[in-house]
Design a protein around this motif. Structure first.
Motif, PDB file in Angstrom:
ATOM      1  N   PRO B 421     -28.041 -47.984  25.898  1.00 48.58           N
ATOM      2  CA  PRO B 421     -29.123 -47.342  26.667  1.00 48.58           C
ATOM      3  C   PRO B 421     -29.534 -45.985  26.112  1.00 48.58           C
ATOM      4  O   PRO B 421     -30.674 -45.570  26.277  1.00 48.58           O
ATOM      5  CB  PRO B 421     -28.526 -47.182  28.073  1.00 48.58           C
ATOM      6  CG  PRO B 421     -27.329 -48.056  28.121  1.00 48.58           C
ATOM      7  CD  PRO B 421     -26.876 -48.308  26.716  1.00 48.58           C
ATOM      8  N   ARG B 422     -28.632 -45.303  25.425  1.00 47.41           N
ATOM      9  CA  ARG B 422     -28.996 -43.988  24.896  1.00 47.41           C
ATOM     10  C   ARG B 422     -30.094 -44.076  23.835  1.00 47.41           C
ATOM     11  O   ARG B 422     -30.834 -43.143  23.612  1.00 47.41           O
ATOM     12  CB  ARG B 422     -27.754 -43.297  24.298  1.00 47.41           C
ATOM     13  CG  ARG B 422     -26.793 -42.779  25.344  1.00 47.41           C
ATOM     14  CD  ARG B 422     -25.509 -42.311  24.714  1.00 47.41           C
ATOM     15  NE  ARG B 422     -24.882 -43.392  23.941  1.00 47.41           N
ATOM     16  CZ  ARG B 422     -23.719 -43.292  23.311  1.00 47.41           C
ATOM     17  NH1 ARG B 422     -23.064 -42.155  23.336  1.00 47.41           N
ATOM     18  NH2 ARG B 422     -23.213 -44.322  22.647  1.00 47.41           N
ATOM     19  N   ASP B 512     -31.498 -38.082  22.993  1.00 52.38           N
ATOM     20  CA  ASP B 512     -31.389 -36.696  22.523  1.00 52.38           C
ATOM     21  C   ASP B 512     -32.534 -36.301  21.587  1.00 52.38           C
ATOM     22  O   ASP B 512     -32.472 -35.274  20.920  1.00 52.38           O
ATOM     23  CB  ASP B 512     -30.048 -36.489  21.815  1.00 52.38           C
ATOM     24  CG  ASP B 512     -29.854 -37.468  20.660  1.00 52.38           C
ATOM     25  OD1 ASP B 512     -30.719 -38.351  20.461  1.00 52.38           O
ATOM     26  OD2 ASP B 512     -28.828 -37.363  19.951  1.00 52.38           O
ATOM     27  N   MET B 513     -33.597 -37.111  21.529  1.00 49.33           N
ATOM     28  CA  MET B 513     -34.732 -36.801  20.678  1.00 49.33           C
ATOM     29  C   MET B 513     -35.466 -35.562  21.216  1.00 49.33           C
ATOM     30  O   MET B 513     -35.672 -35.434  22.425  1.00 49.33           O
ATOM     31  CB  MET B 513     -35.655 -38.012  20.675  1.00 49.33           C
ATOM     32  CG  MET B 513     -36.805 -37.981  19.726  1.00 49.33           C
ATOM     33  SD  MET B 513     -38.305 -37.232  20.333  1.00 49.33           S
ATOM     34  CE  MET B 513     -38.528 -38.118  21.857  1.00 49.33           C
ATOM     35  N   LEU B 514     -35.861 -34.659  20.323  1.00 47.08           N
ATOM     36  CA  LEU B 514     -36.558 -33.443  20.740  1.00 47.08           C
ATOM     37  C   LEU B 514     -38.013 -33.473  20.261  1.00 47.08           C
ATOM     38  O   LEU B 514     -38.272 -33.327  19.062  1.00 47.08           O
ATOM     39  CB  LEU B 514     -35.879 -32.205  20.144  1.00 47.08           C
ATOM     40  CG  LEU B 514     -34.548 -31.781  20.736  1.00 47.08           C
ATOM     41  CD1 LEU B 514     -33.962 -30.612  19.940  1.00 47.08           C
ATOM     42  CD2 LEU B 514     -34.712 -31.385  22.202  1.00 47.08           C
ATOM     43  N   PRO B 515     -38.960 -33.645  21.182  1.00 41.87           N
ATOM     44  CA  PRO B 515     -40.374 -33.660  20.760  1.00 41.87           C
ATOM     45  C   PRO B 515     -40.785 -32.395  20.022  1.00 41.87           C
ATOM     46  O   PRO B 515     -41.662 -32.431  19.165  1.00 41.87           O
ATOM     47  CB  PRO B 515     -41.140 -33.778  22.083  1.00 41.87           C
ATOM     48  CG  PRO B 515     -40.172 -34.394  23.036  1.00 41.87           C
ATOM     49  CD  PRO B 515     -38.823 -33.905  22.626  1.00 41.87           C
ATOM     50  N   ASP B 532     -41.762 -20.843  19.021  1.00 41.76           N
ATOM     51  CA  ASP B 532     -41.003 -20.419  20.197  1.00 41.76           C
ATOM     52  C   ASP B 532     -41.086 -21.480  21.291  1.00 41.76           C
ATOM     53  O   ASP B 532     -42.014 -21.478  22.095  1.00 41.76           O
ATOM     54  CB  ASP B 532     -41.579 -19.078  20.698  1.00 41.76           C
ATOM     55  CG  ASP B 532     -40.868 -18.596  21.961  1.00 41.76           C
ATOM     56  OD1 ASP B 532     -39.786 -19.118  22.298  1.00 41.76           O
ATOM     57  OD2 ASP B 532     -41.418 -17.682  22.616  1.00 41.76           O
ATOM     58  N   PRO B 533     -40.136 -22.423  21.319  1.00 41.06           N
ATOM     59  CA  PRO B 533     -40.180 -23.463  22.353  1.00 41.06           C
ATOM     60  C   PRO B 533     -39.973 -22.852  23.739  1.00 41.06           C
ATOM     61  O   PRO B 533     -39.098 -22.013  23.930  1.00 41.06           O
ATOM     62  CB  PRO B 533     -38.999 -24.380  21.987  1.00 41.06           C
ATOM     63  CG  PRO B 533     -38.596 -24.010  20.605  1.00 41.06           C
ATOM     64  CD  PRO B 533     -38.983 -22.578  20.419  1.00 41.06           C
ATOM     65  N   ARG B 534     -40.783 -23.287  24.697  1.00 44.57           N
ATOM     66  CA  ARG B 534     -40.626 -22.851  26.082  1.00 44.57           C
ATOM     67  C   ARG B 534     -39.968 -23.939  26.914  1.00 44.57           C
ATOM     68  O   ARG B 534     -39.725 -23.752  28.102  1.00 44.57           O
ATOM     69  CB  ARG B 534     -41.978 -22.500  26.693  1.00 44.57           C
ATOM     70  CG  ARG B 534     -42.831 -21.619  25.804  1.00 44.57           C
ATOM     71  CD  ARG B 534     -42.234 -20.256  25.564  1.00 44.57           C
ATOM     72  NE  ARG B 534     -42.570 -19.333  26.613  1.00 44.57           N
ATOM     73  CZ  ARG B 534     -42.556 -18.012  26.488  1.00 44.57           C
ATOM     74  NH1 ARG B 534     -42.205 -17.469  25.321  1.00 44.57           N
ATOM     75  NH2 ARG B 534     -42.856 -17.233  27.490  1.00 44.57           N
ATOM     76  N   SER B 535     -39.780 -25.109  26.315  1.00 46.16           N
ATOM     77  CA  SER B 535     -39.023 -26.222  26.892  1.00 46.16           C
ATOM     78  C   SER B 535     -38.841 -27.186  25.723  1.00 46.16           C
ATOM     79  O   SER B 535     -39.241 -26.872  24.604  1.00 46.16           O
ATOM     80  CB  SER B 535     -39.797 -26.880  28.041  1.00 46.16           C
ATOM     81  OG  SER B 535     -40.802 -27.743  27.533  1.00 46.16           O
ATOM     82  N   ASP B 536     -38.278 -28.391  25.985  1.00 50.39           N
ATOM     83  CA  ASP B 536     -38.139 -29.365  24.900  1.00 50.39           C
ATOM     84  C   ASP B 536     -39.490 -29.928  24.454  1.00 50.39           C
ATOM     85  O   ASP B 536     -39.579 -30.618  23.446  1.00 50.39           O
ATOM     86  CB  ASP B 536     -37.269 -30.548  25.349  1.00 50.39           C
ATOM     87  CG  ASP B 536     -35.818 -30.128  25.522  1.00 50.39           C
ATOM     88  OD1 ASP B 536     -35.485 -28.975  25.171  1.00 50.39           O
ATOM     89  OD2 ASP B 536     -35.038 -30.954  26.026  1.00 50.39           O
ATOM     90  N   LYS B 537     -40.531 -29.676  25.270  1.00 45.13           N
ATOM     91  CA  LYS B 537     -41.812 -30.336  25.043  1.00 45.13           C
ATOM     92  C   LYS B 537     -42.972 -29.362  24.966  1.00 45.13           C
ATOM     93  O   LYS B 537     -44.127 -29.761  25.048  1.00 45.13           O
ATOM     94  CB  LYS B 537     -42.094 -31.321  26.187  1.00 45.13           C
ATOM     95  CG  LYS B 537     -41.025 -32.352  26.417  1.00 45.13           C
ATOM     96  CD  LYS B 537     -41.241 -33.030  27.752  1.00 45.13           C
ATOM     97  CE  LYS B 537     -40.034 -33.852  28.145  1.00 45.13           C
ATOM     98  NZ  LYS B 537     -40.038 -34.140  29.572  1.00 45.13           N
TER      99      LYS B 537
END
Lengths: 238, 559
Positions: B421-422, B512-515, B532-537
């Motif tokens: 499932p991961r 664990d994929m990071l957009p 500068d990421p403000r979240s993962d997305k």
């Protein structure tokens, strides 16, 4: 005002409310792809549908309208029943209904370098096929692959198309045909007159609404989880 | 025995990094802007061709509301940024698509607009997505103020003082764009209709020009408001402070699928950059001046890394790696022997691959290209793509041949176990309410049946399974008649066979994929800095920071 988390860059254009609109080719391609997918086409076929509609539109023909007509007529009918069967010199439906012009067109291009679609072997009979005007971009592709122009005859007229996308003949009459049996033949032609001219024929409000309704079937209704996952984790007012 | 016999001739073709190294998400997410980035190409062109810039219209009132036109005159054609300045209450300021009003809105006009054109645009451009533009326009964009810095700068200039440097450095821009649309969006001109113009041939040139002219506007409007408020006491921005201000940009998930949807374009970008790296590595000796220029670029990169801040844990760790690696790099090249040895750049590169983090390696790539403009800048010409030319499927290809392509280029996908499932945890979809891409959790959200085809690894695996059930001699034309559901993936795989950098070689549905990795890669090709990421997305970046302004070019300054 309600704050919904949303990204500033979106995947596609919105539609203007009411009235006919002048859409860019990019917008037509994207909208028709989504509508075709929404109507149940597989993604790869839906891509072909988007390209075909934009190709026609670039030549002043109402590709989006023709596509919507076909998608509406064939909505939710399994694609398999609209696929072609080949016998010598003839591509015919595997079932009762007319063939899907997008599936047939894509298959003709897939077979372009194979005997089944070789125009050098004589006439090919295609049909019955729904909204046959949608075949024109594929027949141009077939011509390009075989270094030949393609002549299309049906009881209502004749159209010719070449591998560079030039077009002549009764294309508008073909556009009006809901379904037809065609014969196609290769020929050497110079100077077909209508090429892509970056026209932007207006797309009528009914066509826009119909395609948009189908396109919306590819989208997912909002939920708390989906809203919470988008956007920045911090305030933008800094 | 001399060194030449110890070191065989190195040729660029032997030095290309493999797509299986380059196209991994974590490495793409460590990308740095280079001299091949699109904004750098724009700056080189306008300097080389002597473009002239002016501001024929500045009709902005004392409250900062009105319109302005910035004109960019090239050797063959003129383009104008039409800017509309608005008075936006703080409570309406949002970077999200939900926003219906902005501090300023813009369009890039093809030619010089008449008053009638400006009136038409004034009725549409401030509405952004709710308006329509025409074939005369090449882009549509908007920007919001960085409230803190904008107000600070106006207040200081109005009172005759320069802004506080710490404030300036902590933000880095006066305004940030929240979307820059081009390529036929909202009725704008299709790319195909302008792609044959030399100045617009490279990717995103209209968008980059629009943002660069917007940067000029951001400075002009703070100086205008300061003059209104301060009268004779007001001063203009110090040129050194001004140069350190870029244009911010705030962007979300919508940008991420672009790279997946444009595989040929992605290949051309990556391939140009990789060829450039290989050419530099193949230099048998450091050309005169290149070592000094490299050291200057390294100094600038260390300064940039010191000023580059982020609170996102992933980026915090990467910045720490970067600062440490740049220090180690500086130590290494301080020993003059390192860059005077045979094939010095290749040796330095091999050391970095062994000893530095991904951040350090990708930063070094950018630094190694910097002094080698004459060697690599021509590669910019190959970074656009004729995507229609790769659309047709080769139906005469056999099933066996396509399986060989999958085995070679999709080994990473075929090895992914989707019963875990991961590996299937996420799905990409388009939201009904805003028509924007989002990323859902497959096992606890609805909508996975409407998944977008960005799950390339799974599609490749399913294609392989279907092919394995057919005869190897069969033609794909026949296979696709029976399996139209694989048409999408067959097309991609055939494209990848001829364009090996076309595919991100990682599972885009993994838990664990990071957009933000996809976004950083794309933004680096634009030339963005201070990621500068403000979240993962969701990220903020800066464009043109440290570069000249249009008004500097006209006075003879060169980048």
């Amino acid at each position: 005002m309600t704050i919904e988390p949303n990204d500033p860059t979106r995947s596609g254009p919105p539609l203007p409310a009411g009235g006919a609109a002048s859409l860019s080719q990019n917008e037509i391609r994207a909208l028709c792809l989504k509508a075709a997918r929404g109507a149940g086409m597989d993604w790869g076929i839906a891509e072909e549908a988007g390209s075909a509609a934009a190709w026609l539109s670039e030549r002043g023909l109402d590709g989006p309208g023709a596509l919507l007509d076909w998608l509406s007529a064939s909505d939710r009918i399994p694609a398999a029943s609209r696929r072609p069967e080949m016998t010598s010199g003839s591509w015919r439906p595997s079932d009762d209904g007319p063939m899907c012009p997008i599936t047939l067109g894509a298959a003709l291009c897939d077979f372009a370098d194979l005997p089944e679609a070789a125009l050098s072997r004589g006439l090919l009979r295609l049909g019955p096929v729904g909204r046959p005007v949608l075949l024109l971009p594929f027949l141009s592709g077939l011509g390009a692959a075989q270094g030949s122009a393609v002549r299309i005859d049906w009881p209502g007229g004749t159209v010719a198309v070449d591998g560079r996308g030039a077009l002549s003949g009764d294309a508008e009459a073909l556009r009006l045909e809901p379904e037809a049996v065609l014969t196609i033949a290769g020929f050497r032609a110079e100077g077909l007159d209508r090429t892509a001219c970056c026209l932007r024929p207006a797309v009528g409000p009914d066509t826009l609404r119909g395609l948009d309704d189908l396109a919306m079937r590819t989208t997912v209704p909002p939920s708390e989880a989906s809203r919470a996952g988008a956007g920045a984790a911090t305030s933008d007012n800094d | 025995m001399d060194c030449a016999t110890l070191t065989p001739d190195l040729k660029p073709a032997d030095l290309h990094r493999s797509p299986s190294v380059v196209m991994r998400l974590d490495r793409m997410g460590s990308a740095h802007p280079t001299r091949l980035s699109f904004l750098r190409g724009l700056l080189r062109r306008v300097a080389r061709d002597g473009w002239r810039f002016d501001r024929p219209v500045w009709d902005i009132d004392a409250t900062g509301v009105g319109r302005a036109v910035y004109r960019a005159a090239g050797p063959d054609r003129t383009y104008c940024l039409v800017a509309f300045a608005h008075d936006l209450p703080d409570e309406m300021r949002s970077d999200r698509v939900i926003a219906t009003a902005w501090d300023a809105t813009f369009t890039l006009f093809d030619g010089e607009p008449t008053t009638a054109d400006l009136d038409r645009l004034q009725a549409n451009v401030p509405l952004q997505e709710a308006g329509r533009i025409s074939t005369r326009e090449l882009s549509l964009s908007r920007a919001n103020r960085s409230v803190r810095l904008f107000d600070h700068v106006v207040a200081r200039l109005a009172s005759g003082r320069q802004p506080d440097l710490a404030e300036v450095e902590s933000v880095g821009y006066l305004m940030r764009t929240t979307a820059v649309y081009g390529s036929g969006k909202f009725g704008a001109a299709d790319r195909e209709t302008i792609a044959d113009r030399p100045e617009l041939q490279a990717p995103f040139q209209a968008e980059m020009l629009s943002v660069w002219l917007t940067r000029q506007f951001t400075v002009d409007i703070v100086e205008h408001l300061a003059a209104v408020r301060g009268g004779a006491d007001a001063v203009r921005l110090d040129p050194a402070i001004r140069r350190g201000l870029g244009v911010g940009n705030s962007t979300g998930l919508g940008m991420a699928p672009f790279l997946i949807r444009h595989p040929v374009l992605l290949h051309n970008w990556m391939n140009a950059r990789e060829e450039a790296l290989a050419r530099v590595r193949a230099q048998s000796a450091a050309a005169p001046g290149t070592v000094d220029a490299f050291v200057r670029a390294l100094d600038a990169a260390r300064e940039n890394a010191a000023l580059w801040h982020s609170a996102h844990p992933v980026q915090v760790a990467r910045l720490s790696d970067l600062r440490r690696d740049l220090d180690r790099l500086a130590d290494r090249v301080a020993d003059g022997r390192v860059l005077s040895a045979p094939y010095p750049w290749d040796a330095l590169w091999r050391w970095a691959e062994r000893d530095l983090s991904l951040e350090g390696q990708e930063a070094l790539l950018a630094l190694m290209l910097e002094p080698h403009g004459a060697l690599v800048d021509d590669l910019s010409d190959g970074m656009s793509a004729d995507e229609a030319g790769s659309f047709r499927i080769d139906g005469a290809m056999t099933v066996a041949r396509l399986r060989a392509i999958l085995a070679r280029h999709y080994d990473w996908a075929l090895a992914t176990d989707f019963s875990d499932p991961r590996n299937a945890a996420r799905f990409w979809y388009v939201s009904e309410e805003k028509l924007e891409p989002r990323l859902g959790n497959r096992f606890d959200e609805d909508g996975a049946e409407r998944e977008q085809p960005l799950c390339i690894a799974r599609l490749a695996r399913e294609l392989e399974a279907a092919l394995a059930a057919r005869s190897g001699d069969e033609r794909l034309a026949a296979f696709l008649l029976d399996h139209p559901e694989h048409r999408y993936m067959v097309r991609r795989a055939q494209i990848t066979a001829g364009h090996p950098f076309a595919e991100v070689r990682d599972n885009l549905t993994a838990e664990d994929m990071l957009p933000i990795d996809l976004m950083r890669c794309k933004l680096a090709f634009f030339g963005a800095s201070r990621f500068d990421p403000r979240s993962d997305k969701w990220v903020r970046i800066s464009l043109f920071q440290g570069e000249p302004y249009p008004s500097d070019m006209t006075s003879g300054d060169r980048p």
